[in-house]
Design a protein around this motif. Structure first.
Motif, short mmCIF file in Angstrom:
data_model
loop_
_atom_site.label_atom_id
_atom_site.label_comp_id
_atom_site.label_asym_id
_atom_site.label_seq_id
_atom_site.Cartn_x
_atom_site.Cartn_y
_atom_site.Cartn_z
N ILE A 198 0.86 -1.18 0.00
CA ILE A 198 0.00 0.00 0.00
C ILE A 198 0.89 1.23 0.00
O ILE A 198 1.80 1.34 0.83
CB ILE A 198 -0.93 0.01 1.23
N SER A 199 0.63 2.14 -0.92
CA SER A 199 1.43 3.37 -0.98
C SER A 199 1.17 4.23 0.25
O SER A 199 0.02 4.36 0.69
CB SER A 199 1.09 4.16 -2.23
N PRO A 200 2.22 4.80 0.80
CA PRO A 200 2.06 5.68 1.95
C PRO A 200 1.19 6.89 1.60
O PRO A 200 1.18 7.36 0.45
CB PRO A 200 3.49 6.11 2.27
N PRO A 201 0.45 7.43 2.58
CA PRO A 201 -0.44 8.57 2.32
C PRO A 201 0.37 9.83 2.04
O PRO A 201 1.45 10.02 2.60
CB PRO A 201 -1.23 8.71 3.62
N GLU B 112 1.39 11.89 11.25
CA GLU B 112 2.73 11.33 11.41
C GLU B 112 2.71 9.83 11.68
O GLU B 112 3.43 9.06 11.05
CB GLU B 112 3.47 12.05 12.54
N ARG B 113 1.87 9.40 12.60
CA ARG B 113 1.85 7.98 12.96
C ARG B 113 1.35 7.11 11.81
O ARG B 113 1.93 6.06 11.53
CB ARG B 113 0.99 7.77 14.20
N GLU B 114 0.31 7.56 11.15
CA GLU B 114 -0.21 6.83 9.99
C GLU B 114 0.84 6.74 8.89
O GLU B 114 1.02 5.70 8.26
CB GLU B 114 -1.48 7.52 9.47
N THR B 115 1.56 7.82 8.68
CA THR B 115 2.60 7.85 7.65
C THR B 115 3.74 6.89 8.00
O THR B 115 4.18 6.10 7.15
CB THR B 115 3.13 9.29 7.46
N LEU B 116 4.21 6.92 9.25
CA LEU B 116 5.27 6.01 9.66
C LEU B 116 4.81 4.56 9.55
O LEU B 116 5.54 3.71 9.04
CB LEU B 116 5.71 6.31 11.10
N ARG B 117 3.62 4.27 10.03
CA ARG B 117 3.08 2.91 9.99
C ARG B 117 2.97 2.42 8.55
O ARG B 117 3.35 1.28 8.24
CB ARG B 117 1.71 2.90 10.66
N THR B 118 2.48 3.26 7.68
CA THR B 118 2.28 2.84 6.29
C THR B 118 3.60 2.69 5.56
O THR B 118 3.77 1.76 4.77
CB THR B 118 1.36 3.84 5.55
N TYR B 119 4.55 3.58 5.82
CA TYR B 119 5.87 3.43 5.20
C TYR B 119 6.54 2.14 5.65
O TYR B 119 7.16 1.44 4.85
CB TYR B 119 6.78 4.63 5.50
N LEU B 120 6.42 1.82 6.93
CA LEU B 120 7.00 0.58 7.43
C LEU B 120 6.34 -0.62 6.77
O LEU B 120 7.03 -1.53 6.28
CB LEU B 120 6.87 0.51 8.95
#
Length: 166
Positions: free
Chosen positions: A4-7, A12-20
């Motif tokens: 899933i592409s990062p938002p 911040e937390r959603e972005t870190l979680r998605t990038y991971l």
């Protein structure tokens, strides 16, 4: 794992979680469609680095940072009786099933620990650093670790069957 592409505008937390999760999925994708022998194939000598070794290593990394450091669990290493992080790279006797099962179990533990944390400011003592580190830093560290090793995975996969792209 679905990639899933990062938002582009997430918090911040959603972005870190998605990038991971993006980087976790990238490693799985780099291994897709390969048999055990191909996954164990080492890179250019003298290096013994392999895709399966990377999967094992990242399982160990997830286990260390999320379960040991953040979760405070006293769990053994996955592939070493002597607490040797480098042992995970030796996938010569490993299989896809063994390595991926262990790695995915550690990813699920990590997700639960991260989700349960009150905020990114939650800290835990890191023995090797002799200092406290925040969940934010741990997540950034894991993103960095995956990104670095996914670069290795690019070269390893291309050498196996010519597949490129990320």
């Amino acid at each position: 794992m679905e990639r899933i592409s990062p938002p582009l505008t997430g918090n911040e937390r959603e972005t870190l979680r998605t990038y991971l999760d993006y980087h976790r999925a990238t490693l799985a994708w780099k291994c897709e469609g390969l048999d055990d022998e191909q996954l164990r194939r080492a890179s250019v000598p003298p290096s013994t680095l392999s895709l399966l070794g990377l999967v094992r290593h990242m399982g160990e990394v997830e286990r260390h940072w999320f379960r040991r450091v953040l979760g405070g669990e006293e769990v053994a290493h996955l592939w070493s009786d002597t607490r040797d992080f480098q042992a995970a790279y030796d996938a010569s006797g490993s299989t896809r099933a063994e390595a991926f099962t262990a790695w995915q179990e550690e990813v699920e533990h990590a997700r639960r620990i991260e989700a349960a944390a009150e905020s990114l400011e939650v800290t835990a003592y890191v023995p090797s650093w002799k200092e406290e580190a925040s969940l934010r830093l741990v997540m950034l560290h894991l993103i960095h670790e995956y990104a670095r090793h996914n670069g290795h995975a690019d070269f390893l996969r291309e050498a196996i069957d010519g597949t490129t792209g990320a």
